[in-house]
Design a protein around this motif. Structure first.
Motif, mmCIF file in Angstrom:
data_model
loop_
_atom_site.group_PDB
_atom_site.id
_atom_site.type_symbol
_atom_site.label_atom_id
_atom_site.label_comp_id
_atom_site.label_asym_id
_atom_site.label_seq_id
_atom_site.Cartn_x
_atom_site.Cartn_y
_atom_site.Cartn_z
ATOM 1 N N GLY A 36 0.822 -1.201 0.000
ATOM 2 C CA GLY A 36 0.000 0.000 0.000
ATOM 3 C C GLY A 36 0.851 1.243 0.000
ATOM 4 O O GLY A 36 2.064 1.194 -0.244
ATOM 5 N N VAL A 37 0.224 2.380 0.286
ATOM 6 C CA VAL A 37 0.919 3.666 0.387
ATOM 7 C C VAL A 37 0.423 4.395 1.626
ATOM 8 O O VAL A 37 -0.743 4.275 2.012
ATOM 9 C CB VAL A 37 0.687 4.553 -0.855
ATOM 10 C CG1 VAL A 37 1.421 4.009 -2.065
ATOM 11 C CG2 VAL A 37 -0.801 4.692 -1.159
ATOM 12 N N PRO A 38 1.295 5.184 2.280
ATOM 13 C CA PRO A 38 0.899 5.863 3.521
ATOM 14 C C PRO A 38 -0.221 6.881 3.372
ATOM 15 O O PRO A 38 -0.841 7.252 4.369
ATOM 16 C CB PRO A 38 2.208 6.546 3.966
ATOM 17 C CG PRO A 38 3.298 5.757 3.332
ATOM 18 C CD PRO A 38 2.741 5.333 2.003
ATOM 19 N N GLY A 211 -5.767 18.034 7.126
ATOM 20 C CA GLY A 211 -5.846 18.893 5.947
ATOM 21 C C GLY A 211 -6.476 20.245 6.190
ATOM 22 O O GLY A 211 -6.535 21.082 5.288
ATOM 23 N N GLU A 212 -6.968 20.481 7.417
ATOM 24 C CA GLU A 212 -7.537 21.773 7.828
ATOM 25 C C GLU A 212 -8.697 22.215 6.930
ATOM 26 O O GLU A 212 -8.789 23.386 6.535
ATOM 27 C CB GLU A 212 -6.451 22.848 7.849
ATOM 28 C CG GLU A 212 -5.318 22.562 8.818
ATOM 29 C CD GLU A 212 -4.275 23.662 8.836
ATOM 30 O OE1 GLU A 212 -4.617 24.826 8.519
ATOM 31 O OE2 GLU A 212 -3.113 23.355 9.146
ATOM 32 N N VAL A 213 -9.576 21.273 6.621
ATOM 33 C CA VAL A 213 -10.728 21.640 5.791
ATOM 34 C C VAL A 213 -12.054 21.518 6.528
ATOM 35 O O VAL A 213 -13.093 21.877 5.975
ATOM 36 C CB VAL A 213 -10.779 20.783 4.503
ATOM 37 C CG1 VAL A 213 -9.580 21.044 3.637
ATOM 38 C CG2 VAL A 213 -10.915 19.309 4.838
ATOM 39 N N ALA A 241 2.817 11.056 6.701
ATOM 40 C CA ALA A 241 2.485 11.462 5.329
ATOM 41 C C ALA A 241 1.404 12.538 5.332
ATOM 42 O O ALA A 241 1.456 13.484 4.535
ATOM 43 C CB ALA A 241 2.018 10.249 4.520
ATOM 44 N N ASN A 242 0.422 12.416 6.216
ATOM 45 C CA ASN A 242 -0.631 13.431 6.318
ATOM 46 C C ASN A 242 -0.052 14.764 6.743
ATOM 47 O O ASN A 242 -0.421 15.826 6.217
ATOM 48 C CB ASN A 242 -1.688 12.992 7.328
ATOM 49 C CG ASN A 242 -2.339 11.676 6.967
ATOM 50 O OD1 ASN A 242 -1.751 10.626 7.211
ATOM 51 N ND2 ASN A 242 -3.524 11.711 6.384
ATOM 52 N N ALA A 266 5.343 13.488 0.385
ATOM 53 C CA ALA A 266 4.561 13.041 1.541
ATOM 54 C C ALA A 266 4.662 11.529 1.710
ATOM 55 O O ALA A 266 4.779 11.018 2.828
ATOM 56 C CB ALA A 266 3.104 13.467 1.378
ATOM 57 N N SER A 267 4.601 10.794 0.597
ATOM 58 C CA SER A 267 4.733 9.339 0.661
ATOM 59 C C SER A 267 6.094 8.943 1.216
ATOM 60 O O SER A 267 6.203 8.023 2.040
ATOM 61 C CB SER A 267 4.537 8.734 -0.728
ATOM 62 O OG SER A 267 3.218 8.913 -1.175
ATOM 63 N N LYS A 268 7.141 9.628 0.772
ATOM 64 C CA LYS A 268 8.486 9.344 1.265
ATOM 65 C C LYS A 268 8.574 9.580 2.766
ATOM 66 O O LYS A 268 9.159 8.778 3.503
ATOM 67 C CB LYS A 268 9.492 10.223 0.532
ATOM 68 C CG LYS A 268 10.935 9.995 0.970
ATOM 69 C CD LYS A 268 11.897 10.888 0.200
ATOM 70 C CE LYS A 268 13.329 10.688 0.674
ATOM 71 N NZ LYS A 268 14.278 11.567 -0.065
ATOM 72 N N ALA A 269 7.986 10.681 3.242
ATOM 73 C CA ALA A 269 7.985 10.974 4.680
ATOM 74 C C ALA A 269 7.253 9.877 5.447
ATOM 75 O O ALA A 269 7.683 9.469 6.539
ATOM 76 C CB ALA A 269 7.334 12.329 4.933
ATOM 77 N N GLY A 270 6.157 9.391 4.879
ATOM 78 C CA GLY A 270 5.403 8.331 5.535
ATOM 79 C C GLY A 270 6.173 7.034 5.625
ATOM 80 O O GLY A 270 6.212 6.383 6.672
#
Length: 282
Positions: A36-38, A211-213, A241-242, A266-270
């Motif tokens: 998967g992905v983060p 995401g502050e929405v 990642a978030n 972001a994926s790399k950070a996750g």
């Protein structure tokens, strides 16, 4: 629950392959592969309890909707996982048993790895967990997709702002139900302690706080529950990642290349955070 394309075309393919190789090499000693992905909500719902329970796994970055070797539309992936979604697992200790869909995976791992507190043995308590998971497929997951996907799918982003207003209205409805039904008389979704239902719900809902929405202040029980969930171990690593993705509305100002680079970063950070968390395993 499953992610069938919510992070379509994340970054440049070369960046993805480099991150995938690092993720694959980081946990060679495990007996379970987790694909998967983060940035995938269902993926995070699985990886979080794995970290809390120190369940060893080999992280294999697999990107939704990509036809490459590391994508869910690749021939090799579809041969093993015909549903074409993430997350997926391959349990090496169980004759390389393969399974897709986050809810199915969480139920399986809870029994196979004896996560009794996250998935109670008592039939009525377990049924309450099932009740939420099945309901969420009709209400929570579609809302999550409706509101999050346009931020990260550049080529499928609707024109105007109507999609956002509709998504926020749907999220209002979900939070109203969480407030008045699932959290009305209990601190967690299915009882007095966290279960796989909470991990599933949190990943779909709390992303909009990152995401502050969305203002969760009008739903005090939901906000309190989210605070309790955020106090569980490995919250920061699972959601690195978030954090790196930042404000969702800022993503709308990026062109296709800029958005791809942001998602890849972001994926790399996750992946880095998850790999670091697994270094503490015994």
């Amino acid at each position: 629950r499953q992610s069938a394309g919510i992070v379509e075309g994340v970054g440049h393919h070369g960046r993805q392959r480099q991150v995938a190789r690092r993720a694959l090499l980081s946990t060679r000693r495990s007996t379970m592969r987790l694909l998967g992905v983060p940035l995938s909500q269902p993926f995070r719902a699985v990886v979080w309890p794995c970290l809390i329970k120190r369940t060893p796994f080999q992280l294999q970055l697999t990107v939704p909707n990509m036809k490459s070797k590391n994508g869910t539309r690749g021939a090799e992936f579809l041969e093993k996982y015909p549903l074409g979604t993430i997350p997926c697992i391959e349990d090496v200790d169980a004759s390389n048993f393969r399974l897709s869909d986050s809810s199915a995976i969480l139920m399986y791992l809870s029994d196979a790895r004896e996560w009794g507190d996250f998935y109670p043995k008592d039939l009525q308590a377990r049924a309450r967990v099932h009740e939420y998971l099945f309901w969420s497929q009709q209400k929570v997951r579609p809302t999550s997709l409706k509101l999050f996907a346009p931020y990260v799918r550049f080529n499928e982003r609707p024109s105007g702002d109507a999609w956002k207003a509709e998504g926020l209205k749907s999220l209002d409805t979900v939070c109203d139900a969480l407030e008045s039904i699932w959290l009305r008389n209990r601190p967690y979704i299915a009882g007095d302690h966290p279960t796989i239902a909470d991990f599933s719900c949190y990943e779909e809902v709390a992303q909009f706080q990152f995401g502050e929405v969305y203002d969760f202040g009008k739903h005090p029980k939901v906000k309190k529950w989210m605070h309790s969930m955020a106090s569980l171990p490995h919250h920061s690593e699972v959601h690195a990642a978030n954090t790196a993705l930042g404000r969702f509305d800022d993503l709308l100002a990026l062109d296709e290349k800029g958005l791809g680079a942001k998602l890849a970063s972001a994926s790399k950070a996750g992946v880095t955070a998850l790999t670091s968390a697994m270094k503490d395993y015994p």
